[in-house]
Design a protein around this motif. Sequence first.
Motif, PDB file in Angstrom:
ATOM      1  N   SER A 252       0.839  -1.203   0.000  1.00  0.00           N
ATOM      2  CA  SER A 252       0.000   0.000   0.000  1.00  0.00           C
ATOM      3  C   SER A 252       0.875   1.255   0.000  1.00  0.00           C
ATOM      4  O   SER A 252       1.936   1.284   0.638  1.00  0.00           O
ATOM      5  CB  SER A 252      -0.919   0.017   1.216  1.00  0.00           C
ATOM      6  OG  SER A 252      -1.829  -1.062   1.160  1.00  0.00           O
ATOM      7  N   LEU A 253       0.395   2.285  -0.703  1.00  0.00           N
ATOM      8  CA  LEU A 253       1.093   3.555  -0.740  1.00  0.00           C
ATOM      9  C   LEU A 253       0.466   4.520   0.261  1.00  0.00           C
ATOM     10  O   LEU A 253      -0.759   4.601   0.381  1.00  0.00           O
ATOM     11  CB  LEU A 253       1.032   4.156  -2.145  1.00  0.00           C
ATOM     12  CG  LEU A 253       1.660   3.319  -3.266  1.00  0.00           C
ATOM     13  CD1 LEU A 253       1.541   4.065  -4.591  1.00  0.00           C
ATOM     14  CD2 LEU A 253       3.106   2.990  -2.967  1.00  0.00           C
ATOM     15  N   LEU A 254       1.315   5.261   0.961  1.00  0.00           N
ATOM     16  CA  LEU A 254       0.859   6.244   1.947  1.00  0.00           C
ATOM     17  C   LEU A 254       1.271   7.629   1.477  1.00  0.00           C
ATOM     18  O   LEU A 254       2.425   7.837   1.077  1.00  0.00           O
ATOM     19  CB  LEU A 254       1.481   5.960   3.313  1.00  0.00           C
ATOM     20  CG  LEU A 254       1.191   4.580   3.920  1.00  0.00           C
ATOM     21  CD1 LEU A 254       1.956   4.416   5.231  1.00  0.00           C
ATOM     22  CD2 LEU A 254      -0.300   4.396   4.139  1.00  0.00           C
ATOM     23  N   PRO A 255       0.358   8.612   1.521  1.00  0.00           N
ATOM     24  CA  PRO A 255       0.719   9.963   1.064  1.00  0.00           C
ATOM     25  C   PRO A 255       1.744  10.610   1.988  1.00  0.00           C
ATOM     26  O   PRO A 255       1.719  10.426   3.209  1.00  0.00           O
ATOM     27  CB  PRO A 255      -0.617  10.711   1.095  1.00  0.00           C
ATOM     28  CG  PRO A 255      -1.470   9.947   2.047  1.00  0.00           C
ATOM     29  CD  PRO A 255      -1.052   8.514   1.948  1.00  0.00           C
ATOM     30  N   VAL A 256       2.643  11.365   1.380  1.00  0.00           N
ATOM     31  CA  VAL A 256       3.673  12.090   2.127  1.00  0.00           C
ATOM     32  C   VAL A 256       3.123  13.389   2.706  1.00  0.00           C
ATOM     33  O   VAL A 256       3.484  13.796   3.821  1.00  0.00           O
ATOM     34  CB  VAL A 256       4.871  12.370   1.190  1.00  0.00           C
ATOM     35  CG1 VAL A 256       5.754  13.471   1.757  1.00  0.00           C
ATOM     36  CG2 VAL A 256       5.677  11.105   0.958  1.00  0.00           C
ATOM     37  N   ALA A 257       2.235  14.049   1.979  1.00  0.00           N
ATOM     38  CA  ALA A 257       1.726  15.367   2.387  1.00  0.00           C
ATOM     39  C   ALA A 257       1.136  15.329   3.786  1.00  0.00           C
ATOM     40  O   ALA A 257       0.393  14.414   4.143  1.00  0.00           O
ATOM     41  CB  ALA A 257       0.676  15.841   1.391  1.00  0.00           C
ATOM     42  N   GLY A 258       1.493  16.332   4.581  1.00  0.00           N
ATOM     43  CA  GLY A 258       0.945  16.447   5.922  1.00  0.00           C
ATOM     44  C   GLY A 258       1.597  15.562   6.951  1.00  0.00           C
ATOM     45  O   GLY A 258       1.151  15.521   8.104  1.00  0.00           O
TER      46      GLY A 258
END
Length: 428
Positions: A252-258
């Motif tokens: 799974s990919l996790l967003p970097v933003a925030g």
Amino acid sequence: MAEPGFTPILLALPSLTPSLALEILPRGLVLHRLFVQADGRTHDILIGPEDPSGHLTQKYTNTIIGRYANRLPVGSFSINRNNIHAVVSPQANEKPTVSLHGGVKGFDQYVWEPLVDPSAAQLFTPAELATIQTRAPTSIIFQRISEDGEEGYPGRLLIEALVGLAPPEAPIQTGTSPGGKEWNLGSVIITYRAKLLDENKVTPINLTQHWGFNLDASLQGGAETLSVKGHKISIKADHTIELNAEALSTGSLLPVAGTHHAHAEKTTGRIGEAFPEHGYDEFYLFSARGAPVSPTVLPASDLKPELDLVGAALSRDGPSSEEVVSLASGKSGLRVGFATNQAGVQFYTNNFAVPEKGARKKIHGGSGAVGDGYTPGSAAFLEFHAPLAAWIHPQSRGPLGEDTLLASGEVYNNFVRLDVWYKGQGRV
């Protein structure tokens, strides 16, 4: 009797001021020292033991990693590429369920053969050898064969690795760094090539250099200069890969933003800002790039005499030149920027370092003896490779869509170029 492969091979740029020099150990293809001369001072920007044989115990410090970087689940897995089928069985070493960095005896534990005659290389074209001679003349190509079944990987694999130094395109170049001019001191180029020697074989492959940087350690300013928390880092990535409790990819990919992984969003941009409790050990998947990069796998028939992917890797204004990672220090004035055709980077802050079990270079203020090693947070390891276990997790492959499989009749092509920069007060 001394262990074979620990006599350093020195590469140095011609008499330029400033200059670069690189010590390479054939065992494990270790980059033992990377010397940078700037403003009258000599820096070694790679951590590691003083004694070359110290790499026997200080594992994965500036070595090549293969046949597959990072962590894979232990077991037997069916693989298929180009209608060729095989079974791969990663071998346990970190724990019973985890195979780390190639298994029990990975590429880091073998002595690589330096080719005295570069024309003996089988996976670099005549055009590339000509480019190496003219644009990176301080270079060497290493070679080894990984046998069929080594550490559970199918297929007899020929690997060749180019390691070299390239001078600045002009003796002094100005950069565009905020806050002043930068002088380009030259580049380190690493190119891995691989080809299966057997017909009707397929294997996973994902090579990297497990090198750890500290741009301040040679200043010998105590604990402050032995930490990279004051370094600034930039990684052009939108996602990290989710890991389970054993640090294996879930796919799974996790967003970097925030998050603390959004280094560009930090007030200072420093590694130490919002530093996680146990440090960084994450794979960052690069954002889509502005232009296509050199292929990571190509048909062997494309390796024609006139093909020059090394020239593309060395070009600072071509499609493969985009800087995707930058590491900088205001204390030393040094910065390293990276271009690559790989899909991402593993960023690790030496979290598992145990000073009592390791040794520290004398140029970094150490005694060189075991018991006086580096502390956690003392290096930024930047390992450029494809997503973890990409042949298992299609959803994590990102914009380049790599499955990290290589079939007979194909050539693996992996490059990283490190550009060294210095920011001074009008002098170098």
